[in-house]
Design a protein around this motif. Structure first.
Motif, PDB file in Angstrom:
ATOM      1  N   PHE A  33       0.826  -1.204   0.000  1.00 50.55           N
ATOM      2  CA  PHE A  33       0.000   0.000   0.000  1.00 50.55           C
ATOM      3  C   PHE A  33       0.867   1.264   0.000  1.00 50.55           C
ATOM      4  O   PHE A  33       0.630   2.201  -0.751  1.00 50.55           O
ATOM      5  CB  PHE A  33      -0.935   0.003   1.211  1.00 50.55           C
ATOM      6  N   PHE A  34       1.891   1.286   0.845  1.00 47.28           N
ATOM      7  CA  PHE A  34       2.728   2.481   0.964  1.00 47.28           C
ATOM      8  C   PHE A  34       3.766   2.592  -0.151  1.00 47.28           C
ATOM      9  O   PHE A  34       4.462   3.606  -0.241  1.00 47.28           O
ATOM     10  CB  PHE A  34       3.406   2.539   2.321  1.00 47.28           C
ATOM     11  N   ALA A  35       3.883   1.592  -0.991  1.00 47.10           N
ATOM     12  CA  ALA A  35       4.808   1.673  -2.112  1.00 47.10           C
ATOM     13  C   ALA A  35       4.265   2.595  -3.204  1.00 47.10           C
ATOM     14  O   ALA A  35       5.026   3.082  -4.040  1.00 47.10           O
ATOM     15  CB  ALA A  35       5.070   0.281  -2.683  1.00 47.10           C
ATOM     16  N   ARG A  36       2.976   2.835  -3.173  1.00 48.14           N
ATOM     17  CA  ARG A  36       2.365   3.715  -4.173  1.00 48.14           C
ATOM     18  C   ARG A  36       2.643   5.168  -3.838  1.00 48.14           C
ATOM     19  O   ARG A  36       2.654   5.570  -2.687  1.00 48.14           O
ATOM     20  CB  ARG A  36       0.859   3.479  -4.204  1.00 48.14           C
ATOM     21  N   ARG A  37       2.848   5.974  -4.856  1.00 42.79           N
ATOM     22  CA  ARG A  37       3.103   7.410  -4.654  1.00 42.79           C
ATOM     23  C   ARG A  37       1.804   8.147  -4.344  1.00 42.79           C
ATOM     24  O   ARG A  37       1.708   8.891  -3.404  1.00 42.79           O
ATOM     25  CB  ARG A  37       3.759   7.984  -5.925  1.00 42.79           C
ATOM     26  N   ASN A  38       0.803   7.933  -5.156  1.00 41.14           N
ATOM     27  CA  ASN A  38      -0.502   8.561  -4.944  1.00 41.14           C
ATOM     28  C   ASN A  38      -1.483   7.485  -4.516  1.00 41.14           C
ATOM     29  O   ASN A  38      -1.707   6.522  -5.246  1.00 41.14           O
ATOM     30  CB  ASN A  38      -1.000   9.229  -6.231  1.00 41.14           C
ATOM     31  N   PHE A  39      -2.074   7.682  -3.367  1.00 40.38           N
ATOM     32  CA  PHE A  39      -3.031   6.699  -2.887  1.00 40.38           C
ATOM     33  C   PHE A  39      -4.354   6.787  -3.653  1.00 40.38           C
ATOM     34  O   PHE A  39      -4.978   5.790  -3.946  1.00 40.38           O
ATOM     35  CB  PHE A  39      -3.277   6.881  -1.393  1.00 40.38           C
ATOM     36  N   PHE A  40      -4.755   7.997  -3.924  1.00 39.67           N
ATOM     37  CA  PHE A  40      -6.003   8.213  -4.647  1.00 39.67           C
ATOM     38  C   PHE A  40      -5.732   9.188  -5.789  1.00 39.67           C
ATOM     39  O   PHE A  40      -5.978  10.385  -5.670  1.00 39.67           O
ATOM     40  CB  PHE A  40      -7.073   8.776  -3.713  1.00 39.67           C
ATOM     41  N   PRO A  41      -5.230   8.716  -6.910  1.00 44.22           N
ATOM     42  CA  PRO A  41      -4.876   9.629  -8.000  1.00 44.22           C
ATOM     43  C   PRO A  41      -6.132  10.246  -8.630  1.00 44.22           C
ATOM     44  O   PRO A  41      -7.178   9.604  -8.715  1.00 44.22           O
ATOM     45  CB  PRO A  41      -4.146   8.727  -8.981  1.00 44.22           C
ATOM     46  N   LEU A  42      -5.986  11.482  -9.032  1.00 42.41           N
ATOM     47  CA  LEU A  42      -7.081  12.165  -9.708  1.00 42.41           C
ATOM     48  C   LEU A  42      -6.987  11.876 -11.196  1.00 42.41           C
ATOM     49  O   LEU A  42      -6.009  12.232 -11.844  1.00 42.41           O
ATOM     50  CB  LEU A  42      -7.007  13.669  -9.462  1.00 42.41           C
ATOM     51  N   THR A  43      -7.990  11.247 -11.710  1.00 41.10           N
ATOM     52  CA  THR A  43      -8.002  10.940 -13.139  1.00 41.10           C
ATOM     53  C   THR A  43      -8.838  11.941 -13.921  1.00 41.10           C
ATOM     54  O   THR A  43      -8.747  11.994 -15.134  1.00 41.10           O
ATOM     55  CB  THR A  43      -8.561   9.524 -13.371  1.00 41.10           C
ATOM     56  N   ASN A  44      -9.647  12.710 -13.204  1.00 39.45           N
ATOM     57  CA  ASN A  44     -10.533  13.653 -13.894  1.00 39.45           C
ATOM     58  C   ASN A  44     -10.111  15.097 -13.659  1.00 39.45           C
ATOM     59  O   ASN A  44     -10.945  15.975 -13.521  1.00 39.45           O
ATOM     60  CB  ASN A  44     -11.969  13.443 -13.435  1.00 39.45           C
ATOM     61  N   LEU A  45      -8.818  15.365 -13.623  1.00 35.78           N
ATOM     62  CA  LEU A  45      -8.329  16.713 -13.351  1.00 35.78           C
ATOM     63  C   LEU A  45      -8.740  17.699 -14.450  1.00 35.78           C
ATOM     64  O   LEU A  45      -9.003  18.861 -14.169  1.00 35.78           O
ATOM     65  CB  LEU A  45      -6.804  16.682 -13.199  1.00 35.78           C
ATOM     66  N   ASP A  46      -8.825  17.226 -15.664  1.00 40.25           N
ATOM     67  CA  ASP A  46      -9.223  18.112 -16.759  1.00 40.25           C
ATOM     68  C   ASP A  46     -10.705  18.482 -16.710  1.00 40.25           C
ATOM     69  O   ASP A  46     -11.119  19.468 -17.313  1.00 40.25           O
ATOM     70  CB  ASP A  46      -8.899  17.468 -18.101  1.00 40.25           C
TER      71      ASP A  46
END
Length: 131
Positions: free
Chosen positions: A90-103
């Protein structure tokens, strides 16, 4: 000397050594007190040697057991090993909840998000907290 190093009835042996005046002669009480210092020093060195030996054997066996199995799982149950593996994944990930809809976000929220992601913002907030 083994009797002295194990501290079993070493006092009687020390008294006999301190009372010794020579071969085939009657002992005189405290004739050579320097031998008492020898016995005490021998006990200190002998005891440290025996303790070092015991600790060395224990650490050596523990290292052997640790190398034979998974190095982190020696003292853990199977459930604990699974928990540690899942935490690491779990902690190996950089972003836990990445934003895919930023645009798709409004321009103000997008700029606010990008500003909050900058390292200078974290340093500035930390500086404000320290003040």
């Amino acid at each position: 000397l083994f009797e002295i190093a194990t501290t079993e009835m070493w006092v009687d042996t020390m008294y006999a050594g301190a009372d010794h005046v020579g071969a085939y002669r009657q002992p005189v009480r405290d004739a050579s007190q320097i031998w008492s210092c020898f016995f005490v020093l021998f006990i200190l060195v002998g005891t440290f040697f025996v303790y070092n030996l015991c600790v060395g054997v224990i650490v050596d066996n523990f290292d052997r057991i640790k190398q034979g199995a998974d190095s982190h799982a020696v003292l853990m149950t199977e459930a604990q090993v699974n928990w540690v593996r899942s935490k690491r994944a779990f902690f190996a990930r950089r972003n836990f909840f990445p934003l895919t809809n930023l645009d798709q976000l409004p321009a103000f929220r997008r700029r606010a998000f990008l500003m909050l992601e900058e390292s200078w913002f974290d340093k500035g907030i930390t500086g404000c907290i320290c003040l």
